[in-house]
Scaffold this active site. Structure first.
Site, PDB file in Angstrom:
ATOM      1  N   GLY A  27      35.550   1.828 -17.495  1.00 21.87           N
ATOM      2  CA  GLY A  27      35.506   0.458 -16.986  1.00 21.87           C
ATOM      3  C   GLY A  27      36.843  -0.263 -16.935  1.00 21.87           C
ATOM      4  N   SER A  28      37.953   0.483 -16.961  1.00 25.57           N
ATOM      5  CA  SER A  28      39.242  -0.233 -16.926  1.00 25.57           C
ATOM      6  C   SER A  28      39.468  -0.898 -15.573  1.00 25.57           C
ATOM      7  CB  SER A  28      40.406   0.697 -17.290  1.00 25.57           C
ATOM      8  OG  SER A  28      40.586   1.685 -16.320  1.00 25.57           O
ATOM      9  N   ASN A  29      39.002  -0.273 -14.494  1.00 26.61           N
ATOM     10  CA  ASN A  29      39.125  -0.925 -13.179  1.00 26.61           C
ATOM     11  C   ASN A  29      38.211  -2.149 -13.095  1.00 26.61           C
ATOM     12  OD1 ASN A  29      40.821   0.347 -10.872  1.00 26.61           O
ATOM     13  ND2 ASN A  29      40.018   2.112 -12.013  1.00 26.61           N
ATOM     14  N   MET A 111      30.033   6.621 -10.143  1.00 25.91           N
ATOM     15  CA  MET A 111      29.941   8.033  -9.782  1.00 25.91           C
ATOM     16  C   MET A 111      28.633   8.378  -9.062  1.00 25.91           C
ATOM     17  SD  MET A 111      32.862   8.819 -10.708  1.00 25.91           S
ATOM     18  CE  MET A 111      32.935  10.596 -10.592  1.00 25.91           C
ATOM     19  N   ARG A 112      28.216   7.523  -8.137  1.00 22.28           N
ATOM     20  CA  ARG A 112      27.020   7.820  -7.359  1.00 22.28           C
ATOM     21  C   ARG A 112      27.354   7.687  -5.877  1.00 22.28           C
ATOM     22  NH1 ARG A 112      23.636   8.497 -10.937  1.00 22.28           N
ATOM     23  NH2 ARG A 112      22.412   9.462  -9.317  1.00 22.28           N
ATOM     24  N   ILE A 114      26.480   6.322  -2.388  1.00 21.78           N
ATOM     25  CA  ILE A 114      25.726   5.148  -1.934  1.00 21.78           C
ATOM     26  C   ILE A 114      24.995   5.531  -0.644  1.00 21.78           C
ATOM     27  CG2 ILE A 114      25.975   2.745  -1.192  1.00 21.78           C
ATOM     28  CD1 ILE A 114      27.070   2.935  -3.928  1.00 21.78           C
ATOM     29  N   ASN A 134      35.931   0.890  -2.379  1.00 22.52           N
ATOM     30  CA  ASN A 134      36.050   1.862  -3.476  1.00 22.52           C
ATOM     31  C   ASN A 134      37.514   2.185  -3.747  1.00 22.52           C
ATOM     32  OD1 ASN A 134      35.160   3.857  -5.386  1.00 22.52           O
ATOM     33  ND2 ASN A 134      35.640   5.445  -3.881  1.00 22.52           N
ATOM     34  N   HIS A 136      39.937   5.175  -5.012  1.00 22.89           N
ATOM     35  CA  HIS A 136      39.896   6.633  -5.205  1.00 22.89           C
ATOM     36  C   HIS A 136      41.247   7.114  -5.741  1.00 22.89           C
ATOM     37  CE1 HIS A 136      38.469  10.682  -4.722  1.00 22.89           C
ATOM     38  NE2 HIS A 136      39.693  10.970  -4.312  1.00 22.89           N
TER      39      HIS A 136
HETATM   40  C1  GRF Z   1      39.337   5.857 -11.825  1.00 20.17           C
HETATM   41  O1  GRF Z   1      40.415   6.767 -11.813  1.00 20.17           O
HETATM   42  C2  GRF Z   1      38.705   5.752 -10.472  1.00 20.17           C
HETATM   43  O2  GRF Z   1      39.626   5.820  -9.433  1.00 20.17           O
HETATM   44  C3  GRF Z   1      37.817   6.975 -10.459  1.00 20.17           C
HETATM   45  O3  GRF Z   1      37.262   7.003 -11.764  1.00 20.17           O
HETATM   46  C4  GRF Z   1      38.187   6.395 -12.667  1.00 20.17           C
HETATM   47  C5  GRF Z   1      37.436   5.297 -13.373  1.00 20.17           C
HETATM   48  O4  GRF Z   1      38.193   4.771 -14.439  1.00 20.17           O
HETATM   49  N1  GRF Z   1      36.848   6.951  -9.408  1.00 20.17           N
HETATM   50  P1  GRF Z   1      37.725   3.431 -15.143  1.00 20.17           P
HETATM   51  O5  GRF Z   1      36.284   3.613 -15.532  1.00 20.17           O
HETATM   52  O6  GRF Z   1      37.901   2.318 -14.157  1.00 20.17           O
HETATM   53  O7  GRF Z   1      38.628   3.278 -16.336  1.00 20.17           O
END
Ligand code: GRF
Length: 222
Positions: A27-29, A111-112, A114, A134, A136
């Protein structure tokens, strides 16, 4: 090479943008997106986070951020097919989104895949994109799919990067909003390589949200 978006278009921003973050992992993003929106609360807000993994790190992060997190896993029951279990999960997600009146979806390590039906609920006929974005962790079209940092690192690429894109029915095939590159440092560890990529993910998402909150978007509708 896919056509890159590049036309500045005005989003109808008569009202505040209401986005939801969908995440599956650490969940860092998601944290980066919510923190940005909390600092720009007059134009953009994240009233809900949705997570499909009951033990994901994002759940405690959401609590610290003060944002409700709906945990909606895929539940398979006897006599159920994997397909219907996924459809039921998506329907529950859509119900939550609609209860919060959400008009933009920010995927952050969700990770699904859509479904087309889901995407159609967020289709913007004017911008000719789905209002689903998204991040990536590669320079698409290179390394689509899972474990992209690892695959790029193992392939000893000289340069890697991250891509922010609109979501379409394919896997990481939607039109590109922005990309950021980094050069691989000789002998750097995978952890360092990935950390540099993640920092760029946060940057590119923040830049997009800043534009969006001002009613601007890169959407050529390709
Ligand atoms: C990120 O590298 C994102 O690009 C990829 O999964 C990772 C998720 O990291 N799809 P976080 O959960 O946001 O820390």
């Amino acid at each position: 090479m896919r056509e890159r978006t590049g036309v500045k278009t005005l989003v109808n921003n008569d009202r505040k943008i209401r986005g939801a973050v969908l995440a599956s992992g650490n969940g860092s993003n998601a944290e980066n997106i919510v923190s940005f929106c909390q600092k720009h609360a007059e134009t953009i807000e994240i009233p809900v986070i949705i997570c499909d993994q009951p033990k994901a790190g994002i759940i405690s992060k959401a609590e610290k951020l003060g944002v409700p997190c709906s945990v909606i896993p895929v539940m398979r029951v006897d006599n159920d097919t994997a397909l219907s279990a996924r459809a039921i999960q998506e329907k529950k997600v859509l119900d939550v989104l609609s209860s919060y009146n959400i008009d933009w979806i920010f995927l952050a390590g969700y990770m699904r895949i859509i479904s087309v039906d889901f995407l159609s609920r967020f289709a913007d006929q004017v911008l000719k994109i789905n209002r689903v974005v998204n991040i990536h962790p590669s320079l698409l079209p290179a390394f689509p799919g899972k474990d992209s940092y690892q695959r790029a690192y193992d392939a000893k690429v000289k340069e890697s990067g991250v891509t922010l894109h609109f979501v379409d029915a394919g896997v990481d095939t939607g039109s590109i909003i922005a990309q950021k590159k980094f050069t691989r440092i000789p002998d750097e560890s995978f952890e360092d390589f990935k950390a540099r990529g993640l920092a760029l993910e946060y940057e590119v998402y923040r830049e997009f949200l800043e534009q969006l909150s001002k009613g601007r978007i890169n959407a050529a509708g390709n």
